[in-house]
Write a protein that holds these residues in place. Structure first.
Motif, PDB file in Angstrom:
ATOM      1  N   ARG A   1      45.446  46.279  42.190  1.00 58.50           N
ATOM      2  CA  ARG A   1      44.018  46.211  41.908  1.00 58.50           C
ATOM      3  C   ARG A   1      43.665  44.803  41.434  1.00 58.50           C
ATOM      4  NH1 ARG A   1      46.988  48.562  38.424  1.00 58.50           N
ATOM      5  NH2 ARG A   1      46.871  48.259  36.190  1.00 58.50           N
ATOM      6  N   GLU A   2      42.394  44.452  41.528  1.00 59.22           N
ATOM      7  CA  GLU A   2      41.889  43.186  41.005  1.00 59.22           C
ATOM      8  C   GLU A   2      41.100  43.478  39.742  1.00 59.22           C
ATOM      9  OE1 GLU A   2      39.791  41.048  44.077  1.00 59.22           O
ATOM     10  OE2 GLU A   2      41.604  40.895  45.314  1.00 59.22           O
ATOM     11  N   VAL A   3      41.362  42.677  38.704  1.00 58.82           N
ATOM     12  CA  VAL A   3      40.757  42.917  37.390  1.00 58.82           C
ATOM     13  C   VAL A   3      40.226  41.605  36.830  1.00 58.82           C
ATOM     14  CG1 VAL A   3      41.217  43.710  35.033  1.00 58.82           C
ATOM     15  CG2 VAL A   3      42.379  44.807  36.947  1.00 58.82           C
ATOM     16  N   ASN A   4      38.995  41.621  36.376  1.00 59.82           N
ATOM     17  CA  ASN A   4      38.448  40.490  35.634  1.00 59.82           C
ATOM     18  C   ASN A   4      38.812  40.689  34.164  1.00 59.82           C
ATOM     19  OD1 ASN A   4      36.999  38.882  37.599  1.00 59.82           O
ATOM     20  ND2 ASN A   4      35.671  40.657  37.831  1.00 59.82           N
ATOM     21  N   VAL A   5      39.615  39.789  33.629  1.00 57.85           N
ATOM     22  CA  VAL A   5      40.013  39.862  32.229  1.00 57.85           C
ATOM     23  C   VAL A   5      39.149  38.857  31.467  1.00 57.85           C
ATOM     24  CG1 VAL A   5      41.912  39.641  30.596  1.00 57.85           C
ATOM     25  CG2 VAL A   5      42.373  40.468  32.909  1.00 57.85           C
ATOM     26  N   PRO A   6      38.294  39.332  30.555  1.00 56.02           N
ATOM     27  CA  PRO A   6      37.379  38.416  29.863  1.00 56.02           C
ATOM     28  C   PRO A   6      38.061  37.643  28.726  1.00 56.02           C
ATOM     29  CG  PRO A   6      37.032  40.665  29.111  1.00 56.02           C
ATOM     30  CD  PRO A   6      38.062  40.730  30.210  1.00 56.02           C
ATOM     31  N   ASP A   7      37.426  36.575  28.295  1.00 56.82           N
ATOM     32  CA  ASP A   7      37.861  35.863  27.092  1.00 56.82           C
ATOM     33  C   ASP A   7      37.763  36.822  25.904  1.00 56.82           C
ATOM     34  OD1 ASP A   7      37.752  33.697  28.817  1.00 56.82           O
ATOM     35  OD2 ASP A   7      36.135  32.671  27.759  1.00 56.82           O
ATOM     36  N   ASN A   8      38.602  36.600  24.906  1.00 59.02           N
ATOM     37  CA  ASN A   8      38.552  37.356  23.640  1.00 59.02           C
ATOM     38  C   ASN A   8      38.685  38.863  23.828  1.00 59.02           C
ATOM     39  OD1 ASN A   8      38.110  34.951  22.078  1.00 59.02           O
ATOM     40  ND2 ASN A   8      36.048  34.951  22.937  1.00 59.02           N
ATOM     41  N   TYR A   9      39.515  39.267  24.754  1.00 60.20           N
ATOM     42  CA  TYR A   9      39.772  40.681  25.042  1.00 60.20           C
ATOM     43  C   TYR A   9      41.091  41.075  24.377  1.00 60.20           C
ATOM     44  CZ  TYR A   9      40.943  44.840  27.789  1.00 60.20           C
ATOM     45  OH  TYR A   9      41.300  46.099  28.183  1.00 60.20           O
TER      46      TYR A   9
END
Length: 126
Positions: A90-98
């Motif tokens: 899968r493709e996942v957007n991992v945000p800053d400060n997560y």
């Protein structure tokens, strides 16, 4: 059923349960796993209670197939990742400060498919 056969079956089931709970001994932990022969994680702190890692993934850089013991993670700088594990890809957007916590990860591999360098902190209790 003969007693010896029943004993064998019970022993086999116990053996299978014990070994299914352990990670594949051929897999590396996140520190030893790298990308194309290069390290992606470094030790920030290690003592008898904890190991803290900093893992950096430039665009196009990943983390070869590896396992994780219980750990807390924090994303200093996020990006977009392609993640493959036993559930698929899968493709996942991992945000800053997560932040995240996993009891364990049997195995996974990741690839930064975004356009920015991602930086993670991984804290593993011992």
């Amino acid at each position: 059923m003969k007693k010896s056969k029943l004993t064998f079956i019970i022993a086999f089931v116990i053996y299978s349960l014990i070994h299914s709970c352990k990670p594949d001994k051929n897999l590396k932990d996140p520190l030893k796993a790298g990308w194309k022969g290069e390290k992606v994680c470094t030790i920030l702190e290690e003592n008898d209670k904890v190991r803290a890692l900093k893992c950096v993934f430039s665009p196009g850089v990943g983390h070869e197939k590896h396992f994780h013991a219980a750990h807390f993670g924090y994303t200093l700088k996020g990006s977009k990742f392609k993640i493959t594990d036993q559930s698929g890809t899968r493709e996942v957007n991992v945000p800053d400060n997560y932040s995240f916590y996993n009891e364990k990860i049997e195995w996974h591999k990741v690839l930064n498919i975004g356009d920015s360098t991602a930086i993670f902190l991984i804290i593993e209790p011992k």
